[in-house]
Design a protein around this motif. Structure first.
Motif, PDB file in Angstrom:
ATOM      1  N   LEU A 171       0.831  -1.287   0.004  1.00  0.00           N
ATOM      2  CA  LEU A 171       0.098  -0.089   0.091  1.00  0.00           C
ATOM      3  C   LEU A 171       0.765   1.139  -0.004  1.00  0.00           C
ATOM      4  CD1 LEU A 171      -2.809  -0.851   2.495  1.00  0.00           C
ATOM      5  CD2 LEU A 171      -3.015  -0.729  -0.018  1.00  0.00           C
ATOM      6  N   LEU A 195      -6.842   5.268  -6.183  1.00  0.00           N
ATOM      7  CA  LEU A 195      -5.545   5.423  -6.639  1.00  0.00           C
ATOM      8  C   LEU A 195      -5.207   5.624  -7.886  1.00  0.00           C
ATOM      9  CD1 LEU A 195      -4.469   2.225  -4.362  1.00  0.00           C
ATOM     10  CD2 LEU A 195      -4.079   4.677  -3.863  1.00  0.00           C
ATOM     11  N   ARG A 206      -8.854   1.817  -2.797  1.00  0.00           N
ATOM     12  CA  ARG A 206      -8.685   0.955  -1.566  1.00  0.00           C
ATOM     13  C   ARG A 206     -10.132   0.555  -1.144  1.00  0.00           C
ATOM     14  NH1 ARG A 206      -5.082   5.423  -1.089  1.00  0.00           N
ATOM     15  NH2 ARG A 206      -6.745   6.531   0.240  1.00  0.00           N
ATOM     16  N   ASP A 207     -10.047  -0.478  -0.556  1.00  0.00           N
ATOM     17  CA  ASP A 207     -11.225  -1.079   0.162  1.00  0.00           C
ATOM     18  C   ASP A 207     -10.459  -1.678   1.443  1.00  0.00           C
ATOM     19  OD1 ASP A 207     -13.502  -1.677   1.478  1.00  0.00           O
ATOM     20  OD2 ASP A 207     -13.966  -3.337  -0.286  1.00  0.00           O
ATOM     21  N   GLU A 236       0.747   3.947  -2.960  1.00  0.00           N
ATOM     22  CA  GLU A 236       0.478   5.501  -2.640  1.00  0.00           C
ATOM     23  C   GLU A 236       1.786   6.351  -3.074  1.00  0.00           C
ATOM     24  OE1 GLU A 236      -1.274   8.743  -1.015  1.00  0.00           O
ATOM     25  OE2 GLU A 236      -1.905   6.947  -1.217  1.00  0.00           O
ATOM     26  N   HIS A 291      -7.667  -3.905   0.903  1.00  0.00           N
ATOM     27  CA  HIS A 291      -7.450  -4.536  -0.303  1.00  0.00           C
ATOM     28  C   HIS A 291      -7.411  -3.524  -1.092  1.00  0.00           C
ATOM     29  CE1 HIS A 291      -9.147  -7.731   2.319  1.00  0.00           C
ATOM     30  NE2 HIS A 291      -8.679  -8.509   1.679  1.00  0.00           N
ATOM     31  N   LEU A 292      -6.966  -3.959  -2.617  1.00  0.00           N
ATOM     32  CA  LEU A 292      -6.918  -3.021  -3.835  1.00  0.00           C
ATOM     33  C   LEU A 292      -8.218  -3.715  -4.483  1.00  0.00           C
ATOM     34  CD1 LEU A 292      -3.486  -2.290  -4.378  1.00  0.00           C
ATOM     35  CD2 LEU A 292      -5.065  -1.022  -3.443  1.00  0.00           C
TER      36      LEU A 292
END
Length: 191
Positions: free
Chosen positions: A13, A105, A63-64, A17, A67-68
């Motif tokens: 992540l 993202l 993002r969740d 980012e 998770h992606l």
């Protein structure tokens, strides 16, 4: 009890980012069936990080939690003055919960399937917008079918909901079958 966090997830992540902040384009691996047949499991996605969607139909990476998820933008909503994005997997009967634009993202610009073909036209543009409309129609059909099944006795209600969920996928699947035939091209080499 303390919850353990996988350092690999945090690192992934963090790298994504950084790509978002830099506005970089990167190939990432896709897993799961929620976007089939547009994005079969094992595909690679070219994501333009740091971008917001230009239009309905584009496939967003967001993002969740930890998770992606890569799902299609099917509608934009304004709720209490806040913009929200309605996203849905092409293979899913119902849309996800709406997301904030801050969760995005990047935007998927190309898909390389495990068979070595590249999908471009149905991840953005007019064809992608048509898929989004078909997907939104499927979501509404499923919701109506579930609502109509409520007064039925439980065994019949469950069967009716299963039928509604299956039928709700038809508009998207038919349109995707046509568009994927038009869009698939051989892809020379991996990046």
């Amino acid at each position: 009890p303390a919850m353990s966090v996988d350092p690999a997830v945090i690192a992934r992540l963090g790298l994504l980012e950084l790509a978002r902040v830099d506005g970089a384009s990167r190939w990432i691996d896709a897993h799961g069936p929620s976007m089939a047949p547009t994005i079969p499991a094992g595909s690679r996605l070219l994501v333009e990080f740091g971008r917001q969607p230009d239009g309905v139909g584009e496939v967003l990476l967001f993002r969740d939690g930890a998770h992606l998820v890569a799902h299609r933008l099917v509608a934009r909503r304004l709720v209490a003055g806040r913009p929200l994005l309605m996203v849905k997997g092409d293979a899913q009967p119902l849309a996800d919960a709406t997301i904030s634009p801050d969760a995005v993202l990047g935007v998927v610009r190309a898909v390389e399937t495990p068979r070595g073909t590249r999908v471009l036209a149905i991840v953005s543009g007019r064809r992608a917008a048509a898929v989004a409309r078909a997907s939104l129609i499927g979501d509404r059909l499923c919701r109506v079918g579930r609502r109509l099944a409520r007064p039925l006795p439980p065994p019949i209600r469950r069967a009716a909901v299963r039928v509604a969920m299956s039928l709700s996928r038809v508009p998207t699947r038919v349109l995707l079958a046509i568009l994927l035939r038009l869009d698939r091209r051989p892809f020379a080499g991996r990046r």
